[in-house]
Scaffold this active site. Structure first.
Site, PDB file in Angstrom:
ATOM      1  N   TYR A  15      21.831 -19.583 -46.775  1.00  0.00           N
ATOM      2  CA  TYR A  15      21.930 -20.562 -47.879  1.00  0.00           C
ATOM      3  C   TYR A  15      20.917 -21.692 -47.764  1.00  0.00           C
ATOM      4  CZ  TYR A  15      26.798 -18.785 -47.562  1.00  0.00           C
ATOM      5  OH  TYR A  15      27.914 -18.021 -47.451  1.00  0.00           O
ATOM      6  N   CYS A  61      15.380 -11.722 -33.669  1.00  0.00           N
ATOM      7  CA  CYS A  61      14.087 -11.159 -34.017  1.00  0.00           C
ATOM      8  C   CYS A  61      13.851 -11.240 -35.528  1.00  0.00           C
ATOM      9  CB  CYS A  61      14.060  -9.717 -33.533  1.00  0.00           C
ATOM     10  SG  CYS A  61      12.419  -9.206 -33.174  1.00  0.00           S
ATOM     11  N   GLY A  95      38.960 -25.253 -46.995  1.00  0.00           N
ATOM     12  CA  GLY A  95      38.511 -24.515 -45.812  1.00  0.00           C
ATOM     13  C   GLY A  95      37.548 -25.402 -45.055  1.00  0.00           C
ATOM     14  N   GLU A 107      43.259 -25.536 -51.537  1.00  0.00           N
ATOM     15  CA  GLU A 107      42.907 -24.567 -50.482  1.00  0.00           C
ATOM     16  C   GLU A 107      41.654 -25.006 -49.749  1.00  0.00           C
ATOM     17  OE1 GLU A 107      44.313 -20.448 -52.666  1.00  0.00           O
ATOM     18  OE2 GLU A 107      42.236 -21.065 -52.827  1.00  0.00           O
TER      19      GLU A 107
END
Ligand SMILES: Cc1ncc(COP(=O)(O)O)c(C=O)c1O
Ligand SMILES: N[C@@H](CCCC[NH3+])C(=O)O
EC number: 4.1.1.20
Length: 441
Positions: A335, A362, A293, A291
């Site tokens: 992250y 901001c 991504g 899978e």
């Protein structure tokens, strides 16, 4: 020149090109910030994955983890390449439906699928429900019994294997919100319950240990562990899965500091280990599903920004602000993810400054890149932040009421708008005015 840029990605004037299209022309035509994808590069990544499986002569399926980047056009591209996709919400499923994606080729993930989402998936005829926990399993048993609808499922297992990646994107460890725990026997119980359910067809076992993984070893450990468990289940539960889904998570290169393996190296190792382990345990070879991504879309995408105001603090730092930031790319703030940027008008120009690329939001944490080497820049120049194709648009927000950027696909010299830029009117489209109580009128 930045090593992420291939030499054929420059035109005669040294402008950065994507899919044969001049990025300065794209910025002019569609404005900035702008997400730009080289869709040929996505197709090439898919082809490379297919080739590894085919060279090894194994049964396989590639299921694009659409959370990385999901739009109608993207699901259509995935369908054109004849691979599967997985969705994790009613919203992703709806988008895939709008794209006429073949529902039989969809896997539905998620650790808290609502009754509405489960029903939507059954109505749509989703090909594979990846069941995450006992509550979901019971709900699905009840629903499929009620509807007398035979439904294919996999069980998501938490294998108790930690991937070496950021804590927020590590998912395979025992203490995880995802999947049936293997070590405590929950997975065995789930298999028995699924086997006993008249309308569930349990075809496989799924696990996913995390994202942006750089080492083979976690994947080899999953294979070793799962095949061993499958052999035991065959003996003890008379259950042997047809499919082993090892998830995604193949790491990609964002900056010169990253030294990932090729995504295909991971798959080659997974395939070889599966062949070896099934032989060692005297069990049938499994169909292998992956899978991916990020590895399909990260490097295919970049974001174009226009440089605006600059601030130089003598002896400390130079900030260059761009017209986007954490609303279109939350990854640096969330992250501490690192990116590299080049000047679109000529990535070959020598560096003359070190500047930190600030967003316009901001928040002090709204920094896209710290200490980027760049040639001389001026307000109005177009900056390309590279490798933003995964989890950029997908995680975009309207923070500070900034409209989300448009998305453009480029291939063989042609560009196509596939997501329109949000307007200010879009921002208030769902807002309702404050109602005034009758007595104060
Ligand atoms: C179940 C599952 N499969 C696949 C993926 C895709 O991961 P990646 O984008 O790192 O390939 C994820 C995200 O981490 C996931 O949770
Ligand atoms: N959103 C994360 C990846 C999470 C994967 C979802 N399971 C990222 O940008 O790196």
């Amino acid at each position: 020149m930045n090593e992420q840029i291939k030499t054929d990605a420059l035109n005669a004037a040294h402008h950065l090109m994507v899919g044969g299209v001049d990025t300065l022309a794209l910025a002019e035509a569609y404005q900035t910030p702008l997400y730009v994808y080289d869709t040929g590069a996505i197709r090439a990544e898919i082809a490379a994955f297919k080739q590894v499986f085919e060279t090894n002569h194994v049964d396989y399926q590639i299921s694009y983890a659409s959370k990385a980047f999901a739009t109608v056009a993207m699901y259509q591209l995935i369908a054109q390449e004849h691979i599967h996709c997985d969705v994790v919400s009613g919203g992703e499923l709806y988008t895939a439906q709008q794209a006429d994606f073949p529902m039989a080729n969809v896997s539905f993930h998620g650790n808290n699928k609502s009754l509405a989402e489960l029903t939507m998936a059954l109505d749509a005829g989703v090909g594979n429900m990846v069941v995450d926990n006992f509550d979901e399993l019971q709900q699905l048993i009840a629903l499929t019994n009620q509807r007398q609808q035979l439904t294919t499922i996999m069980l998501r297992i938490a294998p108790g294997i930690s991937a070496h990646t950021h804590d927020y994107i590590s998912t395979g460890q025992e203490d995880s919100k995802f999947g049936f725990d293997l070590n405590s026997g929950q997975a065995d119980t789930a298999v028995k319950q699924a086997q006993a359910a008249p309308f569930l067809n349990l075809v496989g076992i799924h696990c996913h240990i995390g994202s942006q993984i750089f080492e083979l070893n976690g994947f080899e450990m999953i294979v070793d562990k799962l095949v061993g468990v499958f052999a035991r289940w065959q003996r003890e539960l008379d259950f042997y899965p047809q499919i082993m889904n090892v998830g995604g998570g193949f790491g990609v290169k964002y900056t010169a500091e990253d030294h990932p393996l090729q995504p295909t190296d991971f798959v080659d190792a997974i395939v070889k280990e599966t062949i070896a382990q099934t032989k060692a345990h005297h069990v049938p070879m499994l169909e292998i599903w992956i899978e991916p991504g990020r590895s399909l879309v990260a490097a295919a995408g970049l974001t174009l920004y226009t440089i605006g105001d600059a601030k130089e603090i003598p002896g400390i730092r130079k900030y260059l602000a761009v017209d986007g930031g954490m609303g279109d790319n939350i990854r640096p703030a969330l992250y501490q993810a690192k990116y590299e940027a080049v000047l679109a008008k000529d990535p070959t120009l020598p560096a003359e400054q070190v500047a930190s690329i600030a967003g316009k939001y901001c928040e002090s944490g709204d920094m896209l890149i710290w200490n980027q080497q760049l040639p001389a820049t001026k307000s109005g120049d177009v900056l390309a932040v590279l490798d933003t194709g995964a989890y950029g648009y997908a995680m975009a927000s309207n923070y500070n009421r900034n409209p989300r950027p448009a998305v453009v696909f480029c291939e063989q010299g042609h560009s196509q708008l596939v997501v329109q830029r949000e307007s200010y009117a879009d921002l208030t489209r769902l807002d309702l005015p404050l109602s005034v109580p009758e007595e104060t009128k």
